[in-house]
Each structure stands twice: as structure tokens, then as C-alpha cells.
Design a protein around this motif. Structure first.
Motif, short mmCIF file in Angstrom:
data_model
loop_
_atom_site.label_atom_id
_atom_site.label_comp_id
_atom_site.label_asym_id
_atom_site.label_seq_id
_atom_site.Cartn_x
_atom_site.Cartn_y
_atom_site.Cartn_z
N GLU A 124 0.86 -1.19 0.00
CA GLU A 124 0.00 0.00 0.00
C GLU A 124 0.89 1.23 0.00
O GLU A 124 2.04 1.19 0.45
N ALA A 125 0.36 2.33 -0.52
CA ALA A 125 1.10 3.59 -0.56
C ALA A 125 0.86 4.36 0.73
O ALA A 125 -0.28 4.72 1.02
N VAL A 126 1.92 4.56 1.50
CA VAL A 126 1.81 5.33 2.74
C VAL A 126 2.38 6.72 2.47
O VAL A 126 3.56 6.88 2.15
N VAL A 127 1.51 7.73 2.58
CA VAL A 127 1.88 9.10 2.27
C VAL A 127 2.07 9.87 3.58
O VAL A 127 1.16 9.93 4.40
N SER A 128 3.25 10.43 3.75
CA SER A 128 3.52 11.27 4.93
C SER A 128 3.19 12.71 4.58
O SER A 128 3.67 13.25 3.59
N LEU A 129 2.32 13.31 5.41
CA LEU A 129 1.89 14.69 5.19
C LEU A 129 2.43 15.57 6.31
O LEU A 129 2.59 15.12 7.44
N ARG A 130 2.68 16.83 5.99
CA ARG A 130 2.98 17.85 7.00
C ARG A 130 1.81 18.81 7.01
O ARG A 130 1.52 19.44 6.00
N ILE A 131 1.15 18.92 8.16
CA ILE A 131 -0.04 19.77 8.28
C ILE A 131 0.28 20.94 9.21
O ILE A 131 0.92 20.76 10.25
N LEU A 132 -0.15 22.13 8.83
CA LEU A 132 0.09 23.31 9.67
C LEU A 132 -0.48 23.10 11.07
O LEU A 132 -1.59 22.58 11.23
N ASP A 133 0.30 23.51 12.07
CA ASP A 133 -0.06 23.32 13.48
C ASP A 133 -1.46 23.79 13.86
O ASP A 133 -2.12 23.19 14.68
N ASP A 134 -1.90 24.91 13.27
CA ASP A 134 -3.19 25.46 13.69
C ASP A 134 -4.37 24.79 12.99
O ASP A 134 -5.52 25.15 13.22
N ILE A 135 -4.12 23.80 12.13
CA ILE A 135 -5.19 23.05 11.46
C ILE A 135 -5.40 21.75 12.21
O ILE A 135 -4.51 20.90 12.27
N LYS A 136 -6.57 21.60 12.80
CA LYS A 136 -6.88 20.38 13.55
C LYS A 136 -7.72 19.46 12.66
O LYS A 136 -8.68 19.90 12.04
N LEU A 137 -7.34 18.18 12.62
CA LEU A 137 -8.06 17.21 11.80
C LEU A 137 -8.73 16.16 12.68
O LEU A 137 -8.09 15.60 13.56
N GLN A 138 -10.00 15.87 12.40
CA GLN A 138 -10.72 14.82 13.11
C GLN A 138 -10.20 13.45 12.64
O GLN A 138 -9.76 13.32 11.50
N ASP A 139 -10.28 12.44 13.50
CA ASP A 139 -9.72 11.13 13.13
C ASP A 139 -10.54 10.42 12.05
O ASP A 139 -10.09 9.41 11.51
N ASP A 140 -11.72 10.95 11.71
CA ASP A 140 -12.49 10.36 10.60
C ASP A 140 -12.47 11.25 9.35
O ASP A 140 -13.30 11.11 8.45
N SER A 141 -11.50 12.17 9.30
CA SER A 141 -11.33 12.99 8.10
C SER A 141 -10.97 12.08 6.93
O SER A 141 -10.40 11.01 7.12
N ILE A 142 -11.32 12.51 5.72
CA ILE A 142 -11.05 11.71 4.52
C ILE A 142 -9.97 12.41 3.69
O ILE A 142 -10.09 13.60 3.40
N ALA A 143 -8.94 11.65 3.31
CA ALA A 143 -7.90 12.17 2.43
C ALA A 143 -8.13 11.61 1.03
O ALA A 143 -8.21 10.39 0.85
N SER A 144 -8.27 12.48 0.05
CA SER A 144 -8.52 12.07 -1.33
C SER A 144 -7.43 12.64 -2.23
O SER A 144 -6.96 13.75 -2.01
N ILE A 145 -7.05 11.87 -3.24
CA ILE A 145 -6.10 12.38 -4.22
C ILE A 145 -6.90 12.94 -5.39
O ILE A 145 -7.69 12.24 -6.00
N ARG A 146 -6.71 14.23 -5.64
CA ARG A 146 -7.46 14.92 -6.69
C ARG A 146 -6.49 15.47 -7.74
O ARG A 146 -5.30 15.52 -7.51
N THR A 147 -7.07 15.94 -8.85
CA THR A 147 -6.28 16.52 -9.93
C THR A 147 -6.69 17.97 -10.10
O THR A 147 -7.88 18.27 -10.12
N LYS A 148 -5.69 18.87 -10.23
CA LYS A 148 -6.00 20.28 -10.50
C LYS A 148 -6.35 20.40 -11.98
O LYS A 148 -5.54 20.09 -12.84
#
Length: 117
Positions: A45-69
Motif C-alpha cells: 500500500e502507498a503510505v503518504v507522509s503529510l505535513r499539516i500546519l499546526d493550527d489546522i486540527k483534523l478529526q480522526d475520521d477525516s477523509i484524504a482524497s487524491i485529486r487533480t488540478k
């Protein structure tokens, strides 16, 4: 701006990350909130490491999707916030993910009449 901000690490596990690259944007509602730091294959599986700005809080059921611009633009990670009371802690993993839409397959199916109505 992302430069000079403080970040915390979060991982996201995808079945495929076709076309996603390091240093790509992570966005919520079209606003950049981080970057893709690394992409590794772990247990097929592809494990993607993200860096998120400190002041952005994410819920544990947030969804990460790969999109195209745009139609053929670069790939990025879109996070859709969840409704959980529990927030992701630094180093936690997002398990709710959506891989990129395979445009080549979609167009191939369309051209060869395999799209179901």
C-alpha cells in the motif's frame, strides 16, 4: 504562507497514489494547509507522509482524497474534515482515503463503450 510555519506529521494510506509527487499541496476547501513530505510502499500500500500546519486540527475520521488540478493538472491531496470529537495527534494515520480517479481507464472505458449508464 506555508514557509516558516510549524507543522505536525500525519500519514495517509492509499491503495494507489498514481501521479502524486513529493512537496505537492495538501488542501482543505481549496486552501493549502500542508505538503506531501514522502511516499513509501509498505505492505503493498502507498503510505503518504503529510505535513499539516499546526493550527489546522483534523478529526480522526477525516477523509484524504487524491485529486487533480483541472483536467490534466498535477495531483494533490484534498482533506475533507470529519465529524468525530477525536482529533488526530501528530504521527497518527488517516485510514479513510480515496485513491485518484484513473482517467486513462475511464477514458478507455468511455471510448470502448464500457461505461454503465
Amino acid at each position: 504562507d506555508l514557509i516558516g510555519g510549524h507543522y505536525y506529521p500525519v500519514k495517509a494510506v492509499f491503495s494507489t497514489v498514481k501521479g502524486l509527487k513529493k512537496n505537492t499541496d495538501v488542501e482543505i476547501a481549496g486552501v493549502s494547509v500542508g505538503k506531501v513530505e514522502n511516499i513509501k510502499l509498505i505492505d503493498y500500500e502507498a503510505v503518504v507522509s503529510l505535513r499539516i500546519l499546526d493550527d489546522i486540527k483534523l478529526q480522526d475520521d477525516s477523509i484524504a482524497s487524491i485529486r487533480t488540478k483541472g483536467l490534466l493538472g498535477e495531483k494533490y491531496v484534498e482533506i475533507t474534515p470529519g465529524g468525530s470529537d477525536r482529533l488526530l495527534q501528530p504521527g497518527d494515520t488517516l485510514h479513510e482515503t480515496e485513491p485518484p480517479i484513473d482517467l486513462e481507464k475511464l477514458i478507455g472505458n468511455f471510448v470502448f463503450g464500457k461505461v454503465k449508464e
